[in-house]
Design an enzyme around this catalytic site. Sequence first.
Site, PDB file in Angstrom:
ATOM      1  CD  GLU A 102      -1.000  -8.873  17.723  1.00  0.00           C
ATOM      2  OE1 GLU A 102      -1.355  -8.411  16.632  1.00  0.00           O
ATOM      3  OE2 GLU A 102      -1.783  -9.104  18.671  1.00  0.00           O
ATOM      4  NE  ARG A 154      -2.790  -2.204   2.947  1.00  0.00           N
ATOM      5  CZ  ARG A 154      -3.115  -2.320   4.228  1.00  0.00           C
ATOM      6  NH1 ARG A 154      -3.715  -1.324   4.836  1.00  0.00           N
ATOM      7  NH2 ARG A 154      -2.841  -3.412   4.902  1.00  0.00           N
TER       8      ARG A 154
HETATM    9  O1  LIG Z   1       2.432   0.045  11.785  1.00  0.00           O
HETATM   10  P1  LIG Z   1       2.344  -1.426  11.502  1.00  0.00           P
HETATM   11  O2  LIG Z   1       1.790  -2.190  12.673  1.00  0.00           O
HETATM   12  O3  LIG Z   1       3.647  -2.003  11.037  1.00  0.00           O
HETATM   13  O4  LIG Z   1       1.249  -1.660  10.368  1.00  0.00           O
HETATM   14  C1  LIG Z   1       1.145  -0.827   9.250  1.00  0.00           C
HETATM   15  C2  LIG Z   1       1.467  -1.564   7.976  1.00  0.00           C
HETATM   16  O5  LIG Z   1       0.510  -2.636   7.793  1.00  0.00           O
HETATM   17  C3  LIG Z   1      -0.031  -2.540   6.466  1.00  0.00           C
HETATM   18  O6  LIG Z   1       0.708  -3.259   5.541  1.00  0.00           O
HETATM   19  P2  LIG Z   1       0.645  -4.868   5.397  1.00  0.00           P
HETATM   20  O7  LIG Z   1       1.798  -5.461   6.144  1.00  0.00           O
HETATM   21  O8  LIG Z   1      -0.729  -5.341   5.761  1.00  0.00           O
HETATM   22  O9  LIG Z   1       0.965  -5.095   3.868  1.00  0.00           O
HETATM   23  P3  LIG Z   1       0.247  -4.600   2.506  1.00  0.00           P
HETATM   24  O10 LIG Z   1       0.617  -3.146   2.315  1.00  0.00           O
HETATM   25  O11 LIG Z   1       0.902  -5.469   1.480  1.00  0.00           O
HETATM   26  O12 LIG Z   1      -1.260  -4.794   2.620  1.00  0.00           O
HETATM   27  C4  LIG Z   1       0.045  -1.062   6.155  1.00  0.00           C
HETATM   28  O13 LIG Z   1       0.000  -0.802   4.761  1.00  0.00           O
HETATM   29  C5  LIG Z   1       1.355  -0.642   6.777  1.00  0.00           C
HETATM   30  O14 LIG Z   1       2.458  -0.849   5.905  1.00  0.00           O
HETATM   31  N1  LIG Z   2      -6.201  -1.676  11.439  1.00  0.00           N
HETATM   32  C1  LIG Z   2      -5.594  -1.699  10.249  1.00  0.00           C
HETATM   33  N2  LIG Z   2      -6.274  -1.370   9.133  1.00  0.00           N
HETATM   34  C2  LIG Z   2      -5.673  -1.393   7.915  1.00  0.00           C
HETATM   35  N3  LIG Z   2      -4.386  -1.730   7.730  1.00  0.00           N
HETATM   36  C3  LIG Z   2      -3.661  -2.058   8.812  1.00  0.00           C
HETATM   37  N4  LIG Z   2      -2.358  -2.407   8.960  1.00  0.00           N
HETATM   38  C4  LIG Z   2      -2.131  -2.632  10.260  1.00  0.00           C
HETATM   39  N5  LIG Z   2      -3.231  -2.437  10.996  1.00  0.00           N
HETATM   40  C5  LIG Z   2      -4.216  -2.057  10.112  1.00  0.00           C
END
Ligand SMILES: O=P(O)(O)OC[C@H]1O[C@H](OP(=O)(O)OP(=O)(O)O)[C@H](O)[C@@H]1O
Ligand SMILES: Nc1ncnc2[nH]cnc12
Length: 175
Positions: free
Chosen positions: A99, A62
């Site tokens: 986590e 993302r």
């Molecule tokens: O602050 P944090 O607890 O580290 O979480 C935030 C991260 O989680 C999500 O990515 P995800 O790992 O779900 O990957 P994606 O972008 O491929 O969906 C989001 O896009 C952030 O990069």
């Molecule tokens: N609550 C949340 N919603 C969307 N993306 C996330 N990545 C980590 N936590 C999330």
Amino acid sequence: MMDPKSLEQLIRNIPDYPKPGVQFKDITPLLADPAGLAMAVELMASPFRGKGIELVCGAESRGFIFGTAIAQALSAGFIPIRKPNKLPSDTAAITYDLEYGTDTLEIHKDAIKPKQKVLMVDDLLATGGTMKACCDLVDGLGGNIAGVTVLIELNFLNGRNVLAPYDNVHPVLQY
Ligand SMILES: O=P(O)(O)OC[C@H]1O[C@H](OP(=O)(O)OP(=O)(O)O)[C@H](O)[C@@H]1O
Ligand SMILES: Nc1ncnc2[nH]cnc12
């Protein structure tokens, strides 16, 4: 021009995804809305306009969506930080705690020259683990991190504490 408040209406809350107790902030309705997408990119980029940003850096997946758009808005380049074994040239890697278990991210070693001014981008700051890992990768290559811009910050998870000393954090929306 759209009211930043109305951006909130384009973010869909999905309870208990991907697991019980998580309120997942689904940005896909915002991405599908032309005015909403333009407003989100503008509000994320504007605090850093005229600040000499040379590179925008975002993590798969993302972070790529907003990162490239913000790079264009700031006339900067875009540097991808990727999941393991996706980048073809020499990489620097970082493994960080989730986590449950760990995750790894990689960046091309030659992507950033020492002292280059870099803006870090992601859609959402939760625990801050992903953004801290990205900042440490950029820092490790000698980049000068000018700030962090995110669409959404989940305040109750205190991601900013994890991010210190990268303390110039700009969220558009906070929950
Ligand atoms: O602050 P944090 O607890 O580290 O979480 C935030 C991260 O989680 C999500 O990515 P995800 O790992 O779900 O990957 P994606 O972008 O491929 O969906 C989001 O896009 C952030 O990069
Ligand atoms: N609550 C949340 N919603 C969307 N993306 C996330 N990545 C980590 N936590 C999330």
